[in-house]
Design a protein around this motif. Sequence first.
Motif, PDB file in Angstrom:
ATOM      1  N   HIS A 137      -1.698   9.717 -31.324  1.00 47.79           N
ATOM      2  CA  HIS A 137      -0.576  10.433 -30.729  1.00 47.79           C
ATOM      3  C   HIS A 137       0.554   9.501 -30.300  1.00 47.79           C
ATOM      4  N   GLY A 138       0.397   8.202 -30.598  1.00 48.47           N
ATOM      5  CA  GLY A 138       1.442   7.243 -30.255  1.00 48.47           C
ATOM      6  C   GLY A 138       1.665   7.127 -28.761  1.00 48.47           C
ATOM      7  N   LEU A 139       0.577   7.181 -27.980  1.00 46.61           N
ATOM      8  CA  LEU A 139       0.660   7.138 -26.526  1.00 46.61           C
ATOM      9  C   LEU A 139      -0.052   5.902 -25.978  1.00 46.61           C
ATOM     10  N   THR A 140       0.416   5.425 -24.828  1.00 47.87           N
ATOM     11  CA  THR A 140      -0.259   4.360 -24.100  1.00 47.87           C
ATOM     12  C   THR A 140      -0.226   4.720 -22.616  1.00 47.87           C
ATOM     13  N   PHE A 141      -0.826   3.861 -21.782  1.00 49.87           N
ATOM     14  CA  PHE A 141      -0.831   4.115 -20.342  1.00 49.87           C
ATOM     15  C   PHE A 141       0.574   4.094 -19.756  1.00 49.87           C
ATOM     16  N   MET A 142       1.540   3.532 -20.477  1.00 48.18           N
ATOM     17  CA  MET A 142       2.907   3.487 -19.990  1.00 48.18           C
ATOM     18  C   MET A 142       3.726   4.702 -20.425  1.00 48.18           C
ATOM     19  N   SER A 143       3.144   5.572 -21.221  1.00 44.79           N
ATOM     20  CA  SER A 143       3.877   6.764 -21.667  1.00 44.79           C
ATOM     21  C   SER A 143       4.178   7.665 -20.466  1.00 44.79           C
ATOM     22  N   LYS A 144       5.353   8.267 -20.460  1.00 42.42           N
ATOM     23  CA  LYS A 144       5.772   9.110 -19.346  1.00 42.42           C
ATOM     24  C   LYS A 144       5.100  10.478 -19.413  1.00 42.42           C
ATOM     25  N   ASN A 145       4.971  11.076 -18.233  1.00 51.46           N
ATOM     26  CA  ASN A 145       4.449  12.443 -18.110  1.00 51.46           C
ATOM     27  C   ASN A 145       3.051  12.590 -18.712  1.00 51.46           C
ATOM     28  N   LEU A 146       2.231  11.555 -18.535  1.00 53.67           N
ATOM     29  CA  LEU A 146       0.879  11.574 -19.083  1.00 53.67           C
ATOM     30  C   LEU A 146      -0.125  11.352 -17.955  1.00 53.67           C
ATOM     31  N   GLN A 147      -1.123  12.207 -17.865  1.00 53.74           N
ATOM     32  CA  GLN A 147      -2.206  12.056 -16.893  1.00 53.74           C
ATOM     33  C   GLN A 147      -3.477  11.698 -17.640  1.00 53.74           C
ATOM     34  N   VAL A 148      -4.043  10.535 -17.345  1.00 49.47           N
ATOM     35  CA  VAL A 148      -5.257  10.094 -18.032  1.00 49.47           C
ATOM     36  C   VAL A 148      -6.295   9.665 -17.002  1.00 49.47           C
ATOM     37  N   ALA A 149      -7.560   9.932 -17.286  1.00 48.05           N
ATOM     38  CA  ALA A 149      -8.654   9.530 -16.391  1.00 48.05           C
ATOM     39  C   ALA A 149      -9.965   9.658 -17.143  1.00 48.05           C
ATOM     40  N   SER A 150     -10.878   8.723 -16.909  1.00 45.99           N
ATOM     41  CA  SER A 150     -12.214   8.826 -17.485  1.00 45.99           C
ATOM     42  C   SER A 150     -12.979   9.945 -16.786  1.00 45.99           C
ATOM     43  N   LEU A 151     -13.653  10.792 -17.557  1.00 43.99           N
ATOM     44  CA  LEU A 151     -14.437  11.892 -17.000  1.00 43.99           C
ATOM     45  C   LEU A 151     -15.922  11.552 -16.933  1.00 43.99           C
ATOM     46  N   ASP A 152     -16.438  10.896 -17.977  1.00 47.50           N
ATOM     47  CA  ASP A 152     -17.838  10.483 -17.982  1.00 47.50           C
ATOM     48  C   ASP A 152     -17.988   9.237 -18.837  1.00 47.50           C
ATOM     49  N   HIS A 153     -19.178   8.653 -18.810  1.00 45.77           N
ATOM     50  CA  HIS A 153     -19.413   7.402 -19.536  1.00 45.77           C
ATOM     51  C   HIS A 153     -20.908   7.273 -19.776  1.00 45.77           C
TER      52      HIS A 153
END
Length: 284
Positions: free
Chosen positions: A214-230
Amino acid sequence: MLEVTRKLVELLDLSPIGADHFQGDSEDLGFPNVFGGQVLGQALMAASRTVEDRLCHSLHAYFLRPGNHSMPIDYEVQRVRDGGSFSVRRVIARQDGKEILTGSMSFQVAEQGFEHQLTMPDAPGPDALRSEQEWGRILAPQMPERMRETLTRDRPIEIRPVDPVNPLKPEKRPPHKQSWFRAQGPLPDDPVLHRCLLTYASDFQFLGTAMNPHGLTFMSKNLQVASLDHAIWFHREFRMDDWLLYDKDSPSASAGRGFNRGNFFKQDGTLVASTTQEALIRQR
């Protein structure tokens, strides 16, 4: 052992605070919250302290709340079962009385059995690659000042990415990543420590695999990312002060979640551990 590596080993060396209860400090890696790999590694160490003569072969954990890196973390271990070959432990990590992670770990006595494994994928060797820290120094002048220290800081786990993504100019790529991992400096001959260090390191560069297409990184705007499980499965013995190839792919993203898989290989092609993770990837 380098100073940063010694500090990580000490971070994983939990203090007993009661029967099957332990406490660990937190480290600030420049992220808004506690690094998930730290909580995973400490949780595995806490469970391992309650088992004798058996090593962890699998770990399954859920991240429940973001952790605060300015506070210590308490770990409660529950002894679920001790059988003839396997032991199971449940671990609850808490801060300020609230659960931030819950997980189960299974331990097994040493045993011989059938053997087969996937062939190690092609990858350039680590000697031909720049480290993440070196890439950080190259990118630092173009980054916001608040991020420069995080990008260039000394790291206990050296990571050398294959075909790294420029976070300032991300482009759509196949859902696949490769990196070489190694602890900085020699480590003690303690298989529990090496498992906890791999657990810690396995959360680095994992979630981003599902963002590649999707051409996204942690610096992409308006993006919420978080690990849910591992989850992690340990297959064979290894050392974290030797180079390991972390080969990752993302078979699917849907419903605001991305699914990631990974395999750790020694340089001789031996498969030593496998990982999976589901992560929140939400466009605000």
